[in-house]
Design a protein around this motif. Structure first.
Motif, PDB file in Angstrom:
ATOM      1  N   ILE A  26       0.839  -1.205   0.000  1.00 56.18           N
ATOM      2  CA  ILE A  26       0.000   0.000   0.000  1.00 56.18           C
ATOM      3  C   ILE A  26       0.870   1.250   0.000  1.00 56.18           C
ATOM      4  O   ILE A  26       0.592   2.222  -0.712  1.00 56.18           O
ATOM      5  N   HIS A  27       1.939   1.225   0.797  1.00 55.94           N
ATOM      6  CA  HIS A  27       2.855   2.370   0.846  1.00 55.94           C
ATOM      7  C   HIS A  27       3.499   2.608  -0.521  1.00 55.94           C
ATOM      8  O   HIS A  27       3.620   3.752  -0.974  1.00 55.94           O
ATOM      9  N   TYR A  28       3.885   1.524  -1.184  1.00 55.11           N
ATOM     10  CA  TYR A  28       4.490   1.646  -2.510  1.00 55.11           C
ATOM     11  C   TYR A  28       3.501   2.247  -3.503  1.00 55.11           C
ATOM     12  O   TYR A  28       3.864   3.095  -4.319  1.00 55.11           O
ATOM     13  N   GLN A  29       2.241   1.812  -3.431  1.00 51.65           N
ATOM     14  CA  GLN A  29       1.232   2.339  -4.344  1.00 51.65           C
ATOM     15  C   GLN A  29       1.021   3.835  -4.124  1.00 51.65           C
ATOM     16  O   GLN A  29       0.912   4.607  -5.085  1.00 51.65           O
ATOM     17  N   LYS A  30       0.971   4.264  -2.866  1.00 57.15           N
ATOM     18  CA  LYS A  30       0.799   5.684  -2.570  1.00 57.15           C
ATOM     19  C   LYS A  30       1.993   6.491  -3.073  1.00 57.15           C
ATOM     20  O   LYS A  30       1.836   7.584  -3.619  1.00 57.15           O
ATOM     21  N   LYS A  31       3.172   5.942  -2.886  1.00 57.94           N
ATOM     22  CA  LYS A  31       4.380   6.620  -3.354  1.00 57.94           C
ATOM     23  C   LYS A  31       4.387   6.714  -4.874  1.00 57.94           C
ATOM     24  O   LYS A  31       4.777   7.742  -5.453  1.00 57.94           O
ATOM     25  N   LEU A  32       3.948   5.654  -5.537  1.00 59.90           N
ATOM     26  CA  LEU A  32       3.870   5.648  -6.997  1.00 59.90           C
ATOM     27  C   LEU A  32       2.873   6.691  -7.485  1.00 59.90           C
ATOM     28  O   LEU A  32       3.127   7.395  -8.473  1.00 59.90           O
ATOM     29  N   GLU A  33       1.749   6.805  -6.801  1.00 59.65           N
ATOM     30  CA  GLU A  33       0.743   7.799  -7.188  1.00 59.65           C
ATOM     31  C   GLU A  33       1.296   9.211  -7.061  1.00 59.65           C
ATOM     32  O   GLU A  33       1.063  10.057  -7.934  1.00 59.65           O
ATOM     33  N   ARG A  34       2.029   9.484  -5.982  1.00 64.13           N
ATOM     34  CA  ARG A  34       2.625  10.820  -5.815  1.00 64.13           C
ATOM     35  C   ARG A  34       3.627  11.113  -6.926  1.00 64.13           C
ATOM     36  O   ARG A  34       3.699  12.240  -7.432  1.00 64.13           O
ATOM     37  N   TYR A  35       4.396  10.112  -7.292  1.00 64.06           N
ATOM     38  CA  TYR A  35       5.368  10.285  -8.376  1.00 64.06           C
ATOM     39  C   TYR A  35       4.655  10.561  -9.697  1.00 64.06           C
ATOM     40  O   TYR A  35       5.068  11.440 -10.468  1.00 64.06           O
ATOM     41  N   GLN A  36       3.586   9.838  -9.970  1.00 63.39           N
ATOM     42  CA  GLN A  36       2.835  10.043 -11.212  1.00 63.39           C
ATOM     43  C   GLN A  36       2.220  11.439 -11.260  1.00 63.39           C
ATOM     44  O   GLN A  36       2.210  12.085 -12.319  1.00 63.39           O
ATOM     45  N   LEU A  37       1.726  11.917 -10.141  1.00 65.36           N
ATOM     46  CA  LEU A  37       1.169  13.270 -10.093  1.00 65.36           C
ATOM     47  C   LEU A  37       2.249  14.315 -10.353  1.00 65.36           C
ATOM     48  O   LEU A  37       2.003  15.321 -11.028  1.00 65.36           O
ATOM     49  N   GLU A  38       3.433  14.067  -9.832  1.00 69.67           N
ATOM     50  CA  GLU A  38       4.535  15.008 -10.046  1.00 69.67           C
ATOM     51  C   GLU A  38       4.932  15.047 -11.520  1.00 69.67           C
ATOM     52  O   GLU A  38       5.208  16.121 -12.068  1.00 69.67           O
ATOM     53  N   VAL A  39       4.960  13.877 -12.162  1.00 75.79           N
ATOM     54  CA  VAL A  39       5.266  13.824 -13.593  1.00 75.79           C
ATOM     55  C   VAL A  39       4.197  14.569 -14.391  1.00 75.79           C
ATOM     56  O   VAL A  39       4.504  15.328 -15.315  1.00 75.79           O
ATOM     57  N   PHE A  40       2.941  14.364 -14.030  1.00 78.27           N
ATOM     58  CA  PHE A  40       1.840  15.074 -14.692  1.00 78.27           C
ATOM     59  C   PHE A  40       2.019  16.586 -14.565  1.00 78.27           C
ATOM     60  O   PHE A  40       1.858  17.333 -15.541  1.00 78.27           O
ATOM     61  N   LYS A  41       2.358  17.033 -13.376  1.00 76.07           N
ATOM     62  CA  LYS A  41       2.532  18.470 -13.142  1.00 76.07           C
ATOM     63  C   LYS A  41       3.660  19.038 -13.999  1.00 76.07           C
ATOM     64  O   LYS A  41       3.533  20.138 -14.564  1.00 76.07           O
ATOM     65  N   ILE A  42       4.754  18.300 -14.111  1.00 73.65           N
ATOM     66  CA  ILE A  42       5.891  18.763 -14.918  1.00 73.65           C
ATOM     67  C   ILE A  42       5.490  18.893 -16.384  1.00 73.65           C
ATOM     68  O   ILE A  42       5.830  19.880 -17.055  1.00 73.65           O
ATOM     69  N   ILE A  43       4.747  17.907 -16.886  1.00 76.67           N
ATOM     70  CA  ILE A  43       4.316  17.931 -18.290  1.00 76.67           C
ATOM     71  C   ILE A  43       3.446  19.153 -18.567  1.00 76.67           C
ATOM     72  O   ILE A  43       3.649  19.887 -19.544  1.00 76.67           O
ATOM     73  N   VAL A  44       2.473  19.392 -17.695  1.00 78.33           N
ATOM     74  CA  VAL A  44       1.566  20.528 -17.894  1.00 78.33           C
ATOM     75  C   VAL A  44       2.309  21.849 -17.723  1.00 78.33           C
ATOM     76  O   VAL A  44       2.109  22.792 -18.499  1.00 78.33           O
TER      77      VAL A  44
END
Length: 277
Positions: A26-44
């Motif tokens: 569960i911790h890994y999934q939450k960490k992965l989600e935060r990373y994906q959101l950060e990548v999304f933010k950089i792209i936009v």
């Protein structure tokens, strides 16, 4: 008593491992989600900066908007969309009175994302005071392009720019973590069962016999010495024959037990070290 205590210790450790694995997943999934959101933010953010500096700080486009040159404006907007395929809409609006940012402002209603741009000339000195450019992004398309496991939906967890997100899996991820951990726990229990059986077998085949021999030795010292010497000789012969450790141990026990059958040691003769058959 020892085995019961050992069993409880093993079960406690297994449960800790079970919950530990679930927590890590569960911790890994939450960490992965935060990373994906950060990548999304950089792209936009890169897209916003490109659109702002490349097009809405451009004298020709500024003048076309002032003159309402729809053909030029449409060509410029199509060029912007070709550079960023995730831009879904561009239009010119009246500038809101609370637009205090210098160049642009990114906004969201929780699941949609857009930016308002002030329109400057190429030198960044003159600005159209009453008009602003509206650009909206296809957030779902961007998330899919990076294989994100989150989606933007109203009512989710709040993040940057007012967006709200939640996991695509929802409670399914917890179910996956639970069942995978339960599978690991089952494997541990199987190993535990096999291990305990091997311990019991070893105990009854070796340690149990050793304890019985010691009890008998206390009653008959002569036979004890005789059996001990026989056992040592048997082990030496076994080594010469190339027996392994397990076989040597069994041979040693057999040597100590060879003269200790229930029929030969049932009734001792008074004053003699021999037993009545």
């Amino acid at each position: 008593m020892y085995l019961k205590r050992y069993k409880w210790i093993f079960l406690v450790v297994a449960m800790l491992i079970f919950f530990g694995v679930a927590f890590v997943q569960i911790h890994y999934q939450k960490k992965l989600e935060r990373y994906q959101l950060e990548v999304f933010k950089i792209i936009v953010q890169r897209s916003v900066d490109l659109v702002s500096s490349g097009y809405f700080q451009w004298t020709e486009l500024k003048e076309a908007i002032e003159k309402n040159d729809e053909e030029f404006i449409e060509e410029a907007f199509e060029e912007i969309k070709s550079l960023d395929p995730y831009i879904k809409e561009i239009k010119i609006l009246n500038q809101p009175p609370d637009f205090e940012e210098e160049y642009y402002r990114v906004e969201s209603d929780g699941e949609r994302l857009w930016a308002l741009f002030k329109i400057y000339d190429s030198m960044g000195e003159e600005m159209i005071a009453d008009r602003t450019a509206y650009v909206e992004w296809n957030v779902a398309g961007i998330l899919n392009s990076i294989g994100a496991s989150v989606e933007f939906r109203k009512g989710g967890k709040k993040t940057f720019w007012g967006l709200e997100y939640r996991s695509k899996f929802g409670n399914k991820w917890f179910a996956v973590s639970f069942w995978s951990s339960l599978g690991g726990f089952s494997i541990i229990l199987i190993i535990h069962s096999i291990f305990v059986r091997s311990i019991l077998k070893f105990h009854y085949e070796t340690e149990g016999l050793e304890r019985m021999i010691k009890i008998i030795d206390k009653k008959d010292h002569y036979t004890a010495l005789h059996s001990e010497y026989t056992s040592r000789i048997a082990v030496l012969l076994g080594k010469k024959l190339g027996l392994n450790k397990k076989e040597l141990k069994e041979l040693g026990i057999a040597g100590r037990l060879h003269d200790r059958t229930p029929t030969t040691q049932a009734i001792p003769l008074q004053g003699d070290s021999k037993w009545l058959l």
